[in-house]
Design a protein around this motif. Structure first.
Motif, PDB file in Angstrom:
ATOM      1  N   LYS B  66     -48.048  41.962 -38.605  1.00  0.00           N
ATOM      2  CA  LYS B  66     -49.509  41.923 -38.439  1.00  0.00           C
ATOM      3  C   LYS B  66     -49.822  42.010 -36.961  1.00  0.00           C
ATOM      4  N   THR B  67     -50.847  42.786 -36.603  1.00  0.00           N
ATOM      5  CA  THR B  67     -51.199  42.873 -35.189  1.00  0.00           C
ATOM      6  C   THR B  67     -51.968  41.622 -34.776  1.00  0.00           C
ATOM      7  N   PHE B  68     -51.846  41.277 -33.510  1.00  0.00           N
ATOM      8  CA  PHE B  68     -52.612  40.148 -32.987  1.00  0.00           C
ATOM      9  C   PHE B  68     -52.964  40.440 -31.541  1.00  0.00           C
ATOM     10  N   SER B  69     -53.978  39.733 -31.064  1.00  0.00           N
ATOM     11  CA  SER B  69     -54.222  39.741 -29.629  1.00  0.00           C
ATOM     12  C   SER B  69     -54.345  38.288 -29.194  1.00  0.00           C
ATOM     13  N   TYR B  70     -53.916  38.025 -27.988  1.00  0.00           N
ATOM     14  CA  TYR B  70     -53.840  36.636 -27.536  1.00  0.00           C
ATOM     15  C   TYR B  70     -54.120  36.651 -26.051  1.00  0.00           C
ATOM     16  N   ASP B  71     -55.103  35.882 -25.648  1.00  0.00           N
ATOM     17  CA  ASP B  71     -55.531  35.874 -24.251  1.00  0.00           C
ATOM     18  C   ASP B  71     -55.524  34.423 -23.792  1.00  0.00           C
ATOM     19  N   VAL B  72     -54.678  34.106 -22.835  1.00  0.00           N
ATOM     20  CA  VAL B  72     -54.508  32.706 -22.491  1.00  0.00           C
ATOM     21  C   VAL B  72     -54.419  32.529 -20.970  1.00  0.00           C
ATOM     22  N   LEU B  73     -55.019  31.457 -20.499  1.00  0.00           N
ATOM     23  CA  LEU B  73     -54.963  31.112 -19.080  1.00  0.00           C
ATOM     24  C   LEU B  73     -54.310  29.741 -18.952  1.00  0.00           C
ATOM     25  N   LEU B  74     -53.232  29.685 -18.191  1.00  0.00           N
ATOM     26  CA  LEU B  74     -52.500  28.432 -18.029  1.00  0.00           C
ATOM     27  C   LEU B  74     -52.768  27.867 -16.643  1.00  0.00           C
ATOM     28  N   LEU B  75     -53.373  26.694 -16.591  1.00  0.00           N
ATOM     29  CA  LEU B  75     -53.641  26.042 -15.310  1.00  0.00           C
ATOM     30  C   LEU B  75     -52.793  24.785 -15.239  1.00  0.00           C
ATOM     31  N   TYR B  76     -51.669  24.879 -14.574  1.00  0.00           N
ATOM     32  CA  TYR B  76     -50.726  23.761 -14.554  1.00  0.00           C
ATOM     33  C   TYR B  76     -51.220  22.613 -13.698  1.00  0.00           C
ATOM     34  N   TYR B 171     -40.357  43.643 -17.441  1.00  0.00           N
ATOM     35  CA  TYR B 171     -41.506  43.685 -16.537  1.00  0.00           C
ATOM     36  C   TYR B 171     -41.642  45.083 -15.960  1.00  0.00           C
ATOM     37  N   PHE B 172     -42.874  45.541 -15.775  1.00  0.00           N
ATOM     38  CA  PHE B 172     -43.058  46.847 -15.139  1.00  0.00           C
ATOM     39  C   PHE B 172     -44.447  46.924 -14.501  1.00  0.00           C
ATOM     40  N   ASN B 173     -44.634  47.959 -13.707  1.00  0.00           N
ATOM     41  CA  ASN B 173     -45.899  48.150 -12.986  1.00  0.00           C
ATOM     42  C   ASN B 173     -46.337  46.889 -12.248  1.00  0.00           C
ATOM     43  N   ASN B 174     -45.362  46.192 -11.686  1.00  0.00           N
ATOM     44  CA  ASN B 174     -45.685  44.995 -10.918  1.00  0.00           C
ATOM     45  C   ASN B 174     -46.209  45.384  -9.545  1.00  0.00           C
ATOM     46  N   VAL B 175     -47.203  44.667  -9.086  1.00  0.00           N
ATOM     47  CA  VAL B 175     -47.586  44.767  -7.680  1.00  0.00           C
ATOM     48  C   VAL B 175     -47.586  43.366  -7.094  1.00  0.00           C
ATOM     49  N   ILE B 176     -47.280  43.305  -5.796  1.00  0.00           N
ATOM     50  CA  ILE B 176     -47.308  42.015  -5.129  1.00  0.00           C
ATOM     51  C   ILE B 176     -48.752  41.720  -4.779  1.00  0.00           C
ATOM     52  N   GLY B 177     -49.242  40.566  -5.253  1.00  0.00           N
ATOM     53  CA  GLY B 177     -50.641  40.215  -5.036  1.00  0.00           C
ATOM     54  C   GLY B 177     -51.367  40.047  -6.353  1.00  0.00           C
ATOM     55  N   ILE B 178     -52.568  39.507  -6.271  1.00  0.00           N
ATOM     56  CA  ILE B 178     -53.404  39.334  -7.463  1.00  0.00           C
ATOM     57  C   ILE B 178     -54.499  40.393  -7.385  1.00  0.00           C
ATOM     58  N   VAL B 179     -54.447  41.369  -8.287  1.00  0.00           N
ATOM     59  CA  VAL B 179     -55.395  42.485  -8.224  1.00  0.00           C
ATOM     60  C   VAL B 179     -56.814  41.988  -8.488  1.00  0.00           C
ATOM     61  N   ASP B 180     -56.967  41.098  -9.451  1.00  0.00           N
ATOM     62  CA  ASP B 180     -58.301  40.609  -9.799  1.00  0.00           C
ATOM     63  C   ASP B 180     -58.260  39.078  -9.930  1.00  0.00           C
ATOM     64  N   PRO B 181     -58.585  38.375  -8.817  1.00  0.00           N
ATOM     65  CA  PRO B 181     -58.455  36.906  -8.822  1.00  0.00           C
ATOM     66  C   PRO B 181     -59.305  36.231  -9.905  1.00  0.00           C
ATOM     67  N   ALA B 182     -60.361  36.903 -10.349  1.00  0.00           N
ATOM     68  CA  ALA B 182     -61.234  36.298 -11.369  1.00  0.00           C
ATOM     69  C   ALA B 182     -60.465  36.023 -12.660  1.00  0.00           C
ATOM     70  N   GLN B 183     -59.396  36.780 -12.875  1.00  0.00           N
ATOM     71  CA  GLN B 183     -58.619  36.586 -14.106  1.00  0.00           C
ATOM     72  C   GLN B 183     -57.941  35.222 -14.137  1.00  0.00           C
ATOM     73  N   LEU B 184     -57.859  34.566 -12.971  1.00  0.00           N
ATOM     74  CA  LEU B 184     -57.152  33.288 -12.913  1.00  0.00           C
ATOM     75  C   LEU B 184     -58.108  32.098 -12.920  1.00  0.00           C
ATOM     76  N   ASP B 185     -59.390  32.381 -13.138  1.00  0.00           N
ATOM     77  CA  ASP B 185     -60.365  31.307 -13.329  1.00  0.00           C
ATOM     78  C   ASP B 185     -60.868  31.362 -14.763  1.00  0.00           C
ATOM     79  N   PRO B 186     -61.180  30.209 -15.355  1.00  0.00           N
ATOM     80  CA  PRO B 186     -61.743  30.245 -16.706  1.00  0.00           C
ATOM     81  C   PRO B 186     -63.069  31.014 -16.675  1.00  0.00           C
ATOM     82  N   PRO B 187     -63.322  31.863 -17.658  1.00  0.00           N
ATOM     83  CA  PRO B 187     -64.606  32.571 -17.699  1.00  0.00           C
ATOM     84  C   PRO B 187     -65.758  31.575 -17.761  1.00  0.00           C
TER      85      PRO B 187
END
Lengths: 212, 212
Positions: B66-76, B171-187
């Motif tokens: 079954k297909t699924f999508s899962y979007d999760v933000l982990l703030l340790y 892993y692939f298409n890695n870049v060093i850095g955070i391309v979109d910092p907003a992704q690391l904050d809760p919406p």
């Protein structure tokens, strides 16, 4: 104006879609073989000559928790294979059925994607590769194959086998060319090899592993 | 004399043995997850911030066909995780137990080997990588991890899980850095997220996949 043309050309090159490709005619390198059911794991050195249609494989591995070594020379032009036992300088010669299949991405393969292994953020950190999926020769199943964009050098290969489930080959330390051409000739002590004729199944690169 | 010293220095550099390393503190990229029993296959985009101890994963996959999508933000740092449901702009907040484990090759890991993926015969044809084996944190098992020699960028990771047998991350298409910092904050719509407290097991990067 010149700059514009140059920019146009550059954009054209960058926009080029990956196309199915042929690996270099001569390759020397190493590979690992691992299987989904963990029955087989092996490390091999290989020589590959698609002009002379010759492959040499020297494997060390474990099969059902027992170690084995396997040294084989496949000569498709003369339809024979040699199992070479270096420890006692003897050989077993067998008929080799089946056609030679060069390392290519077939024209009807589908591009799964072009990605960079590692990173594009610094020199020496990444490798541009293309992953293709398609059908094995003789309808033997599906494959998933990754090759370098530059040079069409094999990186990995995944296909389903009868006995092991998925089998994964990982290629590394490849060089273009044959480092030691002698590896692709039968050793002198194979001249009077015992010939095991037989009504066995065709042997090809894939079935070699499956039959182990 | 100068030339000799230079040659000596060069030889010294080339002879340097790979050492355990730390991946860049900020990484953005993609990965695939596949499992030995074929129950789970997923493609994910990730952001990784080891300074802020934050990870974002947006997965698309199949689980038991079954297909699924899962979007999760982990703030340790604040010991919480957000499951983000973009389609209806809602979130579920959960306590996040377990420590943040940065992407490193632990100091007590063993080098399995340094190899070139692809070929060293031409420019852009190869990638120098090191493969290490060692113990997962909290004695959770063994890992096999491949990183680039230059940059310590993750290439692949293999470890044994309770539910799936071996799990492989590529892993692939890695870049060093955070391309979109907003992704690391809760919406913004996660401010008043329903909190599901619970006596659940600790969640870490690995168990995230195992629990799916």
């Amino acid at each position: 104006m010149k700059l514009l043309i140059l920019a146009g050309l550059l954009a054209g090159c960058l926009a080029q879609k990956p196309t199915p490709c042929k690996s270099p005619p001569f390759l020397t390198g190493s590979l690992t073989i691992s299987t989904q059911n963990e029955n087989l794991f092996a490390y091999a050195k290989y020589e590959y000559d698609s002009i002379g249609q010759r492959i040499r494989l020297r494997e060390l591995g474990t099969y059902e928790n027992k170690t084995f070594s396997y040294d084989v020379l496949l000569l498709y032009r003369e339809a024979s294979m040699y199992e070479i036992h270096r420890h006692n300088r003897s050989c077993t010669k067998r008929p080799l059925k089946g056609d030679f299949h060069p390392m290519v991405i077939p024209k009807d393969a589908s591009l799964l994607g072009q990605v960079i292994l590692g990173s594009s953020s610094g020199p020496g950190q990444g490798l541009l590769v293309n992953t293709w999926t398609g059908d094995l020769p003789n309808k033997a199943g599906k494959f998933l194959r990754t090759v370098t964009e530059f040079g069409c050098v094999p990186v990995s290969s995944l296909f389903r086998t009868k006995n092991f489930g998925w089998m994964a080959l990982s290629y590394f330390n490849n060089v273009i060319g044959i480092v030691d051409p002698a590896q692709l000739d039968p050793p002198s002590y194979c001249q009077d090899a015992e010939v095991k004729a037989g009504d066995e199944e065709p042997v090809d690169f894939t079935s070699l592993f499956q039959k182990l």
